[in-house]
Scaffold this motif. Sequence first.
Motif, PDB file in Angstrom:
ATOM      1  N   GLU A  83       0.795  -1.156   0.023  1.00 50.49           N
ATOM      2  CA  GLU A  83       0.116  -0.076  -0.079  1.00 50.49           C
ATOM      3  C   GLU A  83       0.874   1.312   0.026  1.00 50.49           C
ATOM      4  O   GLU A  83       0.568   2.405  -0.658  1.00 50.49           O
ATOM      5  N   GLN A  86       2.573   1.810  -3.393  1.00 49.22           N
ATOM      6  CA  GLN A  86       1.501   2.348  -4.364  1.00 49.22           C
ATOM      7  C   GLN A  86       1.041   3.536  -4.146  1.00 49.22           C
ATOM      8  O   GLN A  86       1.061   4.349  -5.182  1.00 49.22           O
ATOM      9  N   CYS A  87       0.963   4.041  -2.871  1.00 53.17           N
ATOM     10  CA  CYS A  87       0.548   5.650  -2.611  1.00 53.17           C
ATOM     11  C   CYS A  87       2.046   6.365  -3.112  1.00 53.17           C
ATOM     12  O   CYS A  87       1.738   7.697  -3.519  1.00 53.17           O
ATOM     13  N   GLN A  88       3.072   5.895  -2.764  1.00 50.18           N
ATOM     14  CA  GLN A  88       4.432   6.569  -3.363  1.00 50.18           C
ATOM     15  C   GLN A  88       4.322   6.797  -4.948  1.00 50.18           C
ATOM     16  O   GLN A  88       4.804   7.508  -5.296  1.00 50.18           O
ATOM     17  N   LEU A  90       1.688   6.708  -6.911  1.00 45.50           N
ATOM     18  CA  LEU A  90       0.566   7.378  -7.074  1.00 45.50           C
ATOM     19  C   LEU A  90       0.601   9.085  -6.815  1.00 45.50           C
ATOM     20  O   LEU A  90       0.234   9.876  -7.620  1.00 45.50           O
ATOM     21  N   LEU A  91       1.390   9.367  -5.767  1.00 44.96           N
ATOM     22  CA  LEU A  91       1.427  10.674  -5.333  1.00 44.96           C
ATOM     23  C   LEU A  91       1.880  11.696  -6.385  1.00 44.96           C
ATOM     24  O   LEU A  91       1.127  12.762  -6.712  1.00 44.96           O
ATOM     25  N   ARG A 111      -9.557  12.193  -4.326  1.00 45.92           N
ATOM     26  CA  ARG A 111      -8.704  12.190  -3.262  1.00 45.92           C
ATOM     27  C   ARG A 111      -7.711  13.031  -3.828  1.00 45.92           C
ATOM     28  O   ARG A 111      -7.156  12.982  -4.817  1.00 45.92           O
ATOM     29  N   THR A 116      -3.358  11.853  -0.061  1.00 43.00           N
ATOM     30  CA  THR A 116      -2.524  10.751  -0.099  1.00 43.00           C
ATOM     31  C   THR A 116      -1.042  11.004   0.799  1.00 43.00           C
ATOM     32  O   THR A 116      -0.582  10.086   1.074  1.00 43.00           O
ATOM     33  N   GLU A 117      -0.581  12.154   0.763  1.00 45.37           N
ATOM     34  CA  GLU A 117       0.494  12.376   1.706  1.00 45.37           C
ATOM     35  C   GLU A 117       0.259  12.060   3.194  1.00 45.37           C
ATOM     36  O   GLU A 117       1.089  11.417   3.846  1.00 45.37           O
ATOM     37  N   GLU A 119      -1.830   9.854   4.102  1.00 48.00           N
ATOM     38  CA  GLU A 119      -1.931   8.388   4.078  1.00 48.00           C
ATOM     39  C   GLU A 119      -0.586   7.716   4.058  1.00 48.00           C
ATOM     40  O   GLU A 119      -0.224   6.750   4.816  1.00 48.00           O
ATOM     41  N   ILE A 120       0.238   8.390   3.432  1.00 47.97           N
ATOM     42  CA  ILE A 120       1.773   7.957   3.101  1.00 47.97           C
ATOM     43  C   ILE A 120       2.368   7.837   4.577  1.00 47.97           C
ATOM     44  O   ILE A 120       3.235   6.869   5.192  1.00 47.97           O
ATOM     45  N   GLN A 208      10.128   2.366  -5.421  1.00 49.15           N
ATOM     46  CA  GLN A 208       9.120   2.440  -4.313  1.00 49.15           C
ATOM     47  C   GLN A 208       8.994   1.049  -3.460  1.00 49.15           C
ATOM     48  O   GLN A 208       8.930   1.061  -2.424  1.00 49.15           O
TER      49      GLN A 208
END
Length: 273
Positions: A83, A86-88, A90-91, A111, A116-117, A119-120, A208
């Motif tokens: 996860e 994926q966030c890194q 996606l950001l 979002r 997202t930051e 969330e990371i 990532q």
Amino acid sequence: KRFVQKMEKPNPKAFLGVGKLDEVRAYIESNGIGTAIFDDELSPAQIRNIEKVLDCKILDRTNLILDIFAQRAQTSSAKTQVELAQCQYLLPRLTRLWTHLDKQKGGIGMRGPGETEIEIDVLKKKLLTIDKQMAVQRKNRGKMVRVALVGYTNVGKSTLMNVISKSDVFAENKLFATLDTTVRKVVIKNIPFLMTDTVGFIRKLPTQLVESFKSTLDEVREADLLLHVVDISHPNFEDHIASVNSVLDDIKCADKPTVMVFNKIDAYSHETI
């Protein structure tokens, strides 16, 4: 169908040249193709430009690998690691998308990069706790010799682990079947040691994943001996060896004592030149 183009460097606008992209589009239209996969990381702008021309779903190499990892993740630790990766990934894409939508006064209900930051940050804190727990576990194992199985994905590390340690680690003939680190105590000729099964390496491993799978890669860093497992039956086994050595170099483990193990010898066929 596979398309290849020789270029000095990728086209910054659409990765491929205009002529090659038209060739790909013609094939997609005549065969009703729904997804095109690029064997490299694409920028958000490149993805948008390619989608306009090809009019189908576009996946780049990193996105595809993260999707496979997400399907394979079973434990809380693996899911958190995937996860975060994926966030890194996606950001930066979300930031550009958000700016683009902002100009149109849109983006409601989506979002934003700020979310997202956050969330990371939450996922990093969660992983920090997991890393600390795993560090404590490693410390509790005492001074026993540690052996780590390393190798390209799907070379048979988990199967080998099961045979040597007489255990039942999940093993299957597919990419990235193992995402979680498994440690077993093994005794051979009255010599006890700890054996660790690790996530399979891959050519051009996304940064990532290297970051988020730190705790798994720490097992390799702390090993006294590496067993580099090679699928000798694979036509590109030499490339796989080079890829694994490259990742080991990236994580500062290239100088560790290593024994190379040729696996799947039963599937190997000698080629006469």
